[in-house]
Design an enzyme around this catalytic site. Structure first.
Site, short mmCIF file in Angstrom:
data_model
loop_
_atom_site.label_atom_id
_atom_site.label_comp_id
_atom_site.label_asym_id
_atom_site.label_seq_id
_atom_site.Cartn_x
_atom_site.Cartn_y
_atom_site.Cartn_z
N ASP A 1 0.48 -1.39 0.03
CA ASP A 1 0.14 -0.09 -0.15
C ASP A 1 0.92 1.29 0.12
O ASP A 1 1.66 1.71 0.90
CB ASP A 1 -1.03 0.44 1.40
CG ASP A 1 -1.31 1.11 1.13
OD1 ASP A 1 -2.74 0.81 0.71
OD2 ASP A 1 -1.53 2.36 1.53
N TYR B 1 2.38 9.60 0.49
CA TYR B 1 4.14 9.19 0.72
C TYR B 1 5.35 9.43 0.48
O TYR B 1 5.87 9.08 0.51
CB TYR B 1 3.54 7.90 0.64
CG TYR B 1 1.85 7.65 1.48
CD1 TYR B 1 1.95 7.85 2.06
CD2 TYR B 1 1.90 5.79 1.52
CE1 TYR B 1 -0.01 8.17 2.83
CE2 TYR B 1 1.11 4.98 1.96
CZ TYR B 1 -0.14 6.26 2.54
OH TYR B 1 -1.27 5.43 3.21
N LYS C 1 -3.01 5.69 -4.21
CA LYS C 1 -3.91 7.01 -3.77
C LYS C 1 -3.60 8.58 -4.49
O LYS C 1 -2.16 8.76 -4.49
CB LYS C 1 -3.80 7.59 -2.48
CG LYS C 1 -3.44 5.64 -1.62
CD LYS C 1 -4.08 6.44 -0.39
CE LYS C 1 -3.83 4.76 0.82
NZ LYS C 1 -2.23 4.23 0.35
N HIS D 1 -7.60 9.75 -1.91
CA HIS D 1 -6.85 9.10 -1.25
C HIS D 1 -7.95 10.09 0.34
O HIS D 1 -8.01 9.60 1.54
CB HIS D 1 -5.55 9.90 -0.63
CG HIS D 1 -4.77 9.96 -0.09
ND1 HIS D 1 -3.49 9.44 0.37
CD2 HIS D 1 -4.42 9.13 1.90
CE1 HIS D 1 -2.47 8.87 1.34
NE2 HIS D 1 -3.99 8.99 2.16
N LEU E 1 -2.98 -1.27 14.04
CA LEU E 1 -2.52 -1.56 15.24
C LEU E 1 -2.99 -0.50 16.24
O LEU E 1 -1.97 -0.46 17.47
CB LEU E 1 -1.69 -2.14 15.17
CG LEU E 1 -1.21 -2.97 14.47
CD1 LEU E 1 0.87 -3.56 13.71
CD2 LEU E 1 -1.09 -4.17 14.98
N LYS F 1 2.14 -1.10 8.87
CA LYS F 1 3.02 -0.87 8.31
C LYS F 1 4.73 -1.39 9.22
O LYS F 1 4.36 -1.29 10.72
CB LYS F 1 3.52 0.77 8.39
CG LYS F 1 4.24 1.57 7.98
CD LYS F 1 5.08 2.04 9.62
CE LYS F 1 6.80 2.14 9.43
NZ LYS F 1 7.56 2.29 10.71
N SER F 2 5.13 -2.09 9.07
CA SER F 2 6.29 -1.78 9.81
C SER F 2 7.74 -2.41 8.78
O SER F 2 7.49 -2.70 7.97
CB SER F 2 6.55 -3.44 10.61
OG SER F 2 7.51 -3.09 10.89
N ASN G 1 3.10 -10.01 12.14
CA ASN G 1 1.98 -8.76 11.00
C ASN G 1 1.54 -10.32 10.48
O ASN G 1 0.40 -10.27 9.97
CB ASN G 1 2.69 -8.17 10.90
CG ASN G 1 2.31 -7.85 12.06
OD1 ASN G 1 2.11 -7.84 12.78
ND2 ASN G 1 3.24 -5.87 11.31
#
Ligand code: A2P
Length: 275
Positions: free
Chosen positions: A47, A52, A77, A110, A191, A232-233, A242
């Site tokens: 994603d 970003y 997006k 977005h 999370l 996200k990590s 995850n």
């Protein structure tokens, strides 16, 4: 460890893996490294967004990993400056160029930016690029029920609505509106970033009961609730963690306890915030 991620069908025929890798706020280099690592761990859904500023890095990571394009599911997006019929085409052409791909799997508006009031026109533009094969599936992000209604009144139904959602912010009103229109709910920040969710006593209890971590219990709650999640990590161990949520099942009582965790954690308000 079982990391085979189920995929859900979208109306356009695309299959969306139920867990994906969130990439905000990684820069290009970090995103390239994270995506390459994630592919090796079994991730197939990535994603990103124009905003970003890491689409290039996501594309580099995918190519570095050697993954066949057809095996990847890429979401991006676009920002409000492209909220017009022709603007969407320019936005998606720029995104595919940055990504180095011929098409994106899922394109999202977005933020609705209701003050601008151009998301209906933008959505018409998305249908056009979908017809041309530049985009496989089309959807929205951060849309509230009133925004969805305005689209539906114009005969337009997104395939996905990606919203801020976690057990503290279960967003029942939006999920009900999504379900009523046949829109798949996707969770960003699943999370509960910015809260103490992962230290929540109920989550610690359930983590011990199932031999999992609090994050895995939260993500399992998403899966069993029919929600797509994009944690996200950038940390390989947490990335693997995850994805390792397909070898256990929360029982009905625990699911309903998790459903009761709602509190007054703030939700980004898409009537006043957006880009
Ligand atoms: P990191 O990148 O260092 O792993 P969200 O996607 O909900 O916004 O959450 C992202 C945040 O949660 C990041 O700060 C990320 O840090 C952290 N995070 C991701 N996965 C886990 C996990 N399994 N356990 C604890 N923290 C996590």
């Amino acid at each position: 460890m079982n990391t085979s991620v189920p995929a859900l069908p979208l109306p356009s025929g695309a299959l969306i893996p139920q867990v994906g890798l969130g990439t905000w706020p990684l820069d290009d280099d970090e995103a390239a490294r994270a995506v390459d690592t994630a592919v090796g761990l079994g991730y197939r859904h990535f994603d990103t967004a124009e905003n970003y500023r890491n689409e290039k890095g996501v594309g580099v990571g995918l190519r570095r990993s050697g993954l066949d394009r057809g095996q990847a599911f890429i979401t991006t997006k676009f920002n409000k400056e492209w909220h017009s019929f022709d603007g969407v085409r320019r936005a998606v052409e720029a995104s595919t160029q940055r990504l180095g791909t011929e098409y994106v799997d899922l394109l999202l508006i977005h933020w609705p930016n209701p003050d601008l009031d151009r998301y209906v026109e933008a959505f018409r533009g998305m249908r056009a690029v979908q017809d041309d094969g530049l985009v496989r599936a089309v959807g929205v992000s951060n849309f509230k029920p009133a925004h969805l209604k305005k689209l539906a009144d114009a005969g337009l139904v997104p395939e996905v609505n990606q919203i801020q959602l976690d057990p503290y912010r279960p967003r029942r009103d939006v999920r009900e509106a999504n379900a009523g229109l046949g829109i798949l709910t996707e969770a960003w920040s699943p999370l509960g970033k910015g809260t103490r969710l992962l230290a929540e006593p109920l989550l610690l209890t359930l983590a011990a009961k199932y031999g999992k971590t609090p994050a895995q219990v939260v993500l399992r709650w998403d899966i069993q609730s029919g929600i797509v999640a994009i944690p996200k990590s950038a940390n390989p161990q947490r990335m693997a963690e995850n994805l390792d949520i397909f070898d256990f099942e929360l029982d009905a009582r625990d699911l309903s306890s998790l459903d009761g965790l709602e509190n007054d954690a703030a939700v980004s308000d898409s009537d006043t915030f957006g880009h």
